[in-house]
Design a protein around this motif. Structure first.
Motif, PDB file in Angstrom:
ATOM      1  N   ARG A   1       0.430  -1.356  -0.051  1.00  0.00           N
ATOM      2  CA  ARG A   1      -0.493  -0.148  -0.109  1.00  0.00           C
ATOM      3  C   ARG A   1       0.827   0.914   0.085  1.00  0.00           C
ATOM      4  NH1 ARG A   1      -5.326  -1.294   0.579  1.00  0.00           N
ATOM      5  NH2 ARG A   1      -6.283  -2.938   1.762  1.00  0.00           N
ATOM      6  N   HIS A   2       0.796   2.337  -0.944  1.00  0.00           N
ATOM      7  CA  HIS A   2       1.244   3.348  -1.178  1.00  0.00           C
ATOM      8  C   HIS A   2       2.460   3.549  -1.033  1.00  0.00           C
ATOM      9  CE1 HIS A   2      -2.816   3.977  -0.334  1.00  0.00           C
ATOM     10  NE2 HIS A   2      -2.546   3.944   1.016  1.00  0.00           N
ATOM     11  N   VAL A   3       3.247   2.370  -1.501  1.00  0.00           N
ATOM     12  CA  VAL A   3       4.791   2.701  -1.481  1.00  0.00           C
ATOM     13  C   VAL A   3       5.698   1.225  -2.570  1.00  0.00           C
ATOM     14  CG1 VAL A   3       5.161   2.488   1.057  1.00  0.00           C
ATOM     15  CG2 VAL A   3       5.127   0.099  -0.052  1.00  0.00           C
ATOM     16  N   ASN A   4       6.312   1.361  -3.308  1.00  0.00           N
ATOM     17  CA  ASN A   4       6.770   1.011  -4.170  1.00  0.00           C
ATOM     18  C   ASN A   4       7.199  -0.003  -3.405  1.00  0.00           C
ATOM     19  OD1 ASN A   4       8.328  -0.144  -5.667  1.00  0.00           O
ATOM     20  ND2 ASN A   4      10.546   1.830  -6.510  1.00  0.00           N
ATOM     21  N   PRO A   5       6.476  -1.194  -4.081  1.00  0.00           N
ATOM     22  CA  PRO A   5       6.987  -3.175  -3.403  1.00  0.00           C
ATOM     23  C   PRO A   5       8.047  -3.956  -3.895  1.00  0.00           C
ATOM     24  CG  PRO A   5       4.903  -3.127  -4.468  1.00  0.00           C
ATOM     25  CD  PRO A   5       5.365  -1.834  -5.309  1.00  0.00           C
TER      26      PRO A   5
ATOM     27  N   ARG B   1      -4.802   0.936 -13.158  1.00  0.00           N
ATOM     28  CA  ARG B   1      -4.667   1.429 -14.344  1.00  0.00           C
ATOM     29  C   ARG B   1      -3.217   1.822 -13.841  1.00  0.00           C
ATOM     30  NH1 ARG B   1      -9.911   2.436 -13.099  1.00  0.00           N
ATOM     31  NH2 ARG B   1     -10.953   4.232 -14.591  1.00  0.00           N
ATOM     32  N   GLN B   2      -2.286   2.542 -15.625  1.00  0.00           N
ATOM     33  CA  GLN B   2      -1.253   2.637 -15.623  1.00  0.00           C
ATOM     34  C   GLN B   2      -0.511   3.199 -14.559  1.00  0.00           C
ATOM     35  OE1 GLN B   2      -0.165   2.477 -19.570  1.00  0.00           O
ATOM     36  NE2 GLN B   2       1.860   3.843 -19.375  1.00  0.00           N
ATOM     37  N   SER B   3      -1.432   3.950 -14.782  1.00  0.00           N
ATOM     38  CA  SER B   3      -1.209   5.603 -13.601  1.00  0.00           C
ATOM     39  C   SER B   3      -0.424   4.495 -12.453  1.00  0.00           C
ATOM     40  CB  SER B   3      -1.949   6.534 -13.461  1.00  0.00           C
ATOM     41  OG  SER B   3      -2.943   6.363 -13.484  1.00  0.00           O
ATOM     42  N   GLU B   4      -0.943   4.373 -11.728  1.00  0.00           N
ATOM     43  CA  GLU B   4      -0.851   3.514 -10.011  1.00  0.00           C
ATOM     44  C   GLU B   4       0.650   2.918 -10.166  1.00  0.00           C
ATOM     45  OE1 GLU B   4      -3.880   0.918  -8.891  1.00  0.00           O
ATOM     46  OE2 GLU B   4      -5.649   1.754 -10.203  1.00  0.00           O
ATOM     47  N   ILE B   5       0.661   2.510 -11.354  1.00  0.00           N
ATOM     48  CA  ILE B   5       2.519   1.819 -11.210  1.00  0.00           C
ATOM     49  C   ILE B   5       4.014   3.073 -11.661  1.00  0.00           C
ATOM     50  CG2 ILE B   5       1.397   0.125 -10.184  1.00  0.00           C
ATOM     51  CD1 ILE B   5       2.196  -0.874 -13.672  1.00  0.00           C
TER      52      ILE B   5
ATOM     53  N   ASP C   1      -1.011  -6.265  -7.307  1.00  0.00           N
ATOM     54  CA  ASP C   1      -0.022  -5.326  -6.986  1.00  0.00           C
ATOM     55  C   ASP C   1       1.555  -6.098  -6.907  1.00  0.00           C
ATOM     56  OD1 ASP C   1      -1.800  -2.397  -6.637  1.00  0.00           O
ATOM     57  OD2 ASP C   1      -2.749  -3.964  -4.639  1.00  0.00           O
ATOM     58  N   ARG C   2       1.079  -6.832  -5.189  1.00  0.00           N
ATOM     59  CA  ARG C   2       3.394  -7.056  -5.203  1.00  0.00           C
ATOM     60  C   ARG C   2       3.341  -8.630  -6.519  1.00  0.00           C
ATOM     61  NH1 ARG C   2       0.708  -8.486   1.203  1.00  0.00           N
ATOM     62  NH2 ARG C   2      -1.396  -8.896   0.034  1.00  0.00           N
ATOM     63  N   THR C   3       2.334  -9.335  -6.993  1.00  0.00           N
ATOM     64  CA  THR C   3       2.380  -9.851  -7.548  1.00  0.00           C
ATOM     65  C   THR C   3       2.705  -9.135  -9.477  1.00  0.00           C
ATOM     66  OG1 THR C   3       1.122 -11.758  -7.155  1.00  0.00           O
ATOM     67  CG2 THR C   3       1.492 -12.567  -9.213  1.00  0.00           C
ATOM     68  N   GLY C   4       1.836  -8.140  -9.248  1.00  0.00           N
ATOM     69  CA  GLY C   4       2.508  -7.302 -10.277  1.00  0.00           C
ATOM     70  C   GLY C   4       3.626  -6.378 -10.985  1.00  0.00           C
ATOM     71  N   ALA C   5       3.841  -6.248  -9.020  1.00  0.00           N
ATOM     72  CA  ALA C   5       5.151  -5.639  -9.623  1.00  0.00           C
ATOM     73  C   ALA C   5       6.582  -6.345  -9.901  1.00  0.00           C
ATOM     74  CB  ALA C   5       5.358  -4.698  -7.873  1.00  0.00           C
ATOM     75  N   LEU C   6       6.107  -7.484  -9.077  1.00  0.00           N
ATOM     76  CA  LEU C   6       7.396  -8.832  -9.186  1.00  0.00           C
ATOM     77  C   LEU C   6       6.960  -9.216 -10.366  1.00  0.00           C
ATOM     78  CD1 LEU C   6       7.286 -10.522  -5.868  1.00  0.00           C
ATOM     79  CD2 LEU C   6       9.439  -9.309  -6.438  1.00  0.00           C
ATOM     80  N   GLY C   7       6.186  -9.575 -11.203  1.00  0.00           N
ATOM     81  CA  GLY C   7       6.067  -9.540 -12.747  1.00  0.00           C
ATOM     82  C   GLY C   7       5.997  -9.143 -13.505  1.00  0.00           C
ATOM     83  N   TYR C   8       6.440  -7.411 -13.263  1.00  0.00           N
ATOM     84  CA  TYR C   8       6.766  -6.394 -14.403  1.00  0.00           C
ATOM     85  C   TYR C   8       8.363  -6.629 -14.675  1.00  0.00           C
ATOM     86  CZ  TYR C   8       7.009  -1.547 -16.696  1.00  0.00           C
ATOM     87  OH  TYR C   8       7.348  -0.988 -17.930  1.00  0.00           O
ATOM     88  N   ALA C   9       8.808  -6.433 -13.587  1.00  0.00           N
ATOM     89  CA  ALA C   9      10.454  -6.463 -13.077  1.00  0.00           C
ATOM     90  C   ALA C   9      10.612  -7.802 -13.682  1.00  0.00           C
ATOM     91  CB  ALA C   9      10.788  -6.915 -11.285  1.00  0.00           C
ATOM     92  N   LEU C  10      10.655  -8.456 -14.280  1.00  0.00           N
ATOM     93  CA  LEU C  10      10.709 -10.436 -14.129  1.00  0.00           C
ATOM     94  C   LEU C  10      10.399  -9.730 -15.850  1.00  0.00           C
ATOM     95  CD1 LEU C  10      11.694 -13.035 -13.502  1.00  0.00           C
ATOM     96  CD2 LEU C  10       9.406 -13.989 -13.228  1.00  0.00           C
ATOM     97  N   GLY C  11       9.088  -9.452 -15.702  1.00  0.00           N
ATOM     98  CA  GLY C  11       9.067  -9.461 -17.863  1.00  0.00           C
ATOM     99  C   GLY C  11      10.237  -8.196 -18.150  1.00  0.00           C
TER     100      GLY C  11
END
Length: 376
Positions: A249-253, A325-329, A287-297
């Motif tokens: 929440r409200h932080v870069n995971p 939305r894209q703006s959230e990350i 959120d958490r899954t999405g952050a790690l998925g983005y970095a891994l991809g």
């Protein structure tokens, strides 16, 4: 015609009708024209859109609160004569059917689920009538090579294969790494609908050997129980359960100091070939899954558009909220801009630099992961 002759004629017609029976047993396949697509029309429209975030904005009122993430499957059809009572379908990756899977159906059509993107399959149908059977001529189809490979599993939300994407060094392998929503409910979660049938399918058919759980636990720095106290995988015996509790929440995971140990552990776990196939998840898989998925991809070499499309596909699941939305990350302090602003000639190099310098993941760990997940 007099009455006796009329009765004889009717009797002859009746006997003729009875003796004809159901006729010869036959079954003929209806060929699939062009590439086979297992996505729903709505999913396909999103997946081929040039601007996935604009698509989400335009359809925001219909996403996030309904289960729209499951695929339709590849539907095959046939025509039968002779009044068959049941059908068996044989599906193979080999033209000679030296190995195959068997599926049962009562009627045409039948939808094959969870096929691989871009792969050619061979199939035939066997019609059954009592002890008699008749086999169709074989046919084939090739699955459209359009990621995402979303997976149909009873009761499961937001489950998809992380593979199938084109990258600079080839492609990310399919059937190795999956991301999803949670596998068991807890008081901190949105409603979890996964059931015993779905869990059994994930273990047997997807072959899951490891589960990474990103939800918070009581003995983590967050002192919250998002896992309902579990210490073993809901998938059952033989599946390794690896907790990596993270805040979101409200932080870069990825760079939150409380998360760093877990993020490093996540990538370390992915660097071991024996852990695959594996699934990783948080509560909703966003959120958490999405952050790690983005970095891994990004590390593997996915394009920015594919990375965002993969992230936003979670909106087709029932995530219990309005769509992400894209703006959230993509804010200044988040990982999208952080990766893009890192050193490197390519996005893959930038992601590697970001993960080593900002997160502290060893370079050799990242190289090992790429070696496992990328095929030429």
């Amino acid at each position: 015609m007099n009455k006796p002759l009329l009765l004889l004629s009717l009797l002859a017609f009746s006997l003729s009708s009875c003796s004809s029976g159901p006729g010869e047993l036959k079954v003929t396949l209806t060929p699939i024209v062009g590439k086979a697509c297992f996505h729903t029309p709505e999913q396909h429209e999103f997946l081929v859109s040039e601007d996935p975030d604009a698509y989400i904005e335009a359809h925001a009122g219909t996403l996030g609160l309904k289960s729209k993430g499951a695929p339709l499957g590849v539907s095959v059809a046939w025509k039968a004569a002779g009044k068959p009572t049941a059908f068996s379908l044989l599906l193979s990756e080999k033209e000679d059917f030296s190995t195959y899977e068997t599926f049962e159906a009562e009627n045409s059509p039948y939808a094959f689920q969870n096929l691989y993107l871009g792969k050619t399959y061979f199939y035939k149908v066997i019609a059954h009538r009592g002890e008699e059977s008749k086999e169709s001529e074989p046919a084939s189809f090739t699955v459209e090579d359009t990621p995402i490979r979303n997976i149909a599993v009873p009761g499961m939300e937001n489950l998809r294969d992380c593979g199938g994407y084109a990258v600079s060094e080839g492609k990310i392998k399919q059937g190795m790494l999956y991301r999803s929503g949670e596998l068991n409910p807890s008081s901190y979660s949105s409603p979890c609908r996964v059931n015993a049938e779905g869990l059994a399918y994930m273990k047997k058919e997807l072959g899951i050997r490891g589960e990474i759980d990103l939800r918070k636990t009581l003995d983590s720095p967050f002192a919250q129980d998002e896992v309902d106290g579990i210490t073993a995988s809901p998938l059952g015996e033989g599946v390794d359960y690896f907790p990596c509790p993270m805040e979101y929440r409200h932080v870069n995971p990825l760079t939150n100091p409380k998360n760093l140990e877990s993020v490093r552990s996540f990538f370390s776990y992915l660097s071991v070939p024996e852990h695959y196939p594996l699934v990783y998840h948080c509560v909703r898989g966003t959120d958490r899954t999405g952050a790690l998925g983005y970095a891994l991809g990004a590390l593997c070499g996915m394009s920015e558009t594919d990375l965002m499309r993969d992230y936003l596909f979670s909106d087709f699941a029932n995530i219990g909220s309005s769509p992400i939305r894209q703006s959230e990350i993509a804010g200044e302090d988040f990982y999208v801009e952080g990766i893009k602003d890192s050193e490197g000639a390519t996005l893959s190099e930038k992601a590697a630099h970001y993960l080593t310098q900002e997160v502290g993941v060893p370079a050799e760990t990242l190289s090992a992961i790429k070696g496992i997940l990328i095929e030429a």
